[in-house]
Design a protein around this motif. Structure first.
Motif, mmCIF file in Angstrom:
data_model
loop_
_atom_site.group_PDB
_atom_site.id
_atom_site.type_symbol
_atom_site.label_atom_id
_atom_site.label_comp_id
_atom_site.label_asym_id
_atom_site.label_seq_id
_atom_site.Cartn_x
_atom_site.Cartn_y
_atom_site.Cartn_z
ATOM 1 N N ASN A 37 0.801 -1.228 0.000
ATOM 2 C CA ASN A 37 0.000 0.000 0.000
ATOM 3 C C ASN A 37 0.832 1.274 0.000
ATOM 4 N N GLU A 56 1.485 6.746 -0.379
ATOM 5 C CA GLU A 56 0.699 5.767 0.366
ATOM 6 C C GLU A 56 -0.694 5.719 -0.267
ATOM 7 N N TYR A 57 -1.140 4.506 -0.602
ATOM 8 C CA TYR A 57 -2.386 4.313 -1.346
ATOM 9 C C TYR A 57 -3.524 3.908 -0.402
ATOM 10 N N PHE A 58 -4.675 4.577 -0.565
ATOM 11 C CA PHE A 58 -5.843 4.301 0.261
ATOM 12 C C PHE A 58 -7.023 3.940 -0.636
ATOM 13 N N TRP A 60 -9.962 2.769 0.398
ATOM 14 C CA TRP A 60 -11.259 3.079 0.998
ATOM 15 C C TRP A 60 -11.831 4.406 0.492
#
Length: 145
Positions: A37, A56-58, A60
């Motif tokens: 992530n 940083e990958y989110f 949601w």
């Protein structure tokens, strides 16, 4: 100067630079380098780390957060921050995410770097840092879609 993906062996140097210039504690650089992530990137000059940044990958909320943009003080004012920013923006434009988010202290020149590269201010928090309100966190965003 070249930008490359960070490796685990880089985490100690990143941590030392972070402690010295950001005075930030508790960030797990190994995890950021190894996670599915997040990604970390190194700016090198003759195999010496002179800068770093990360993403940083989110999933949601379909966003990406920038993890610091740092250039060693001896290498500032020659366009390396802009080079790191251009690298990140080219990378994220190829993704499925809707926007990229950044946070920086209001007095830090990186805020201007973000603004010059198409980010917009989208919020602030005067209690984000542990300095009893002496520094304000500025939040910025860049729409990808």
């Amino acid at each position: 100067m070249r930008i490359r993906k960070a490796r685990l062996k880089d985490s100690k140097k990143i941590n030392n630079l972070n402690k010295k210039y950001f005075h930030e504690k508790g960030r797990n650089w190994n995890k950021l380098i190894n996670s599915k992530n997040s990604e970390m990137f190194i700016l090198e000059n003759n195999k010496e780390i002179v800068g770093f940044t990360g993403l940083e990958y989110f999933d949601w909320n379909n966003t990406i957060k920038i993890i610091n943009i740092f250039v060693h003080p001896e290498y500032r004012k020659i366009g390396l921050g802009k080079k790191l920013m251009k690298y990140l923006l080219q990378k994220v434009k190829k993704t499925k995410y809707r926007c990229i988010i950044a946070e920086a202290p209001s007095s830090n020149p990186v805020v201007q770097l973000y603004l010059k590269n198409g980010f917009r201010k989208c919020g602030y928090n005067d209690r984000y840092y542990s300095n009893k309100g002496k520094e304000i966190a500025i939040f910025l965003s860049y729409d990808l879609k």
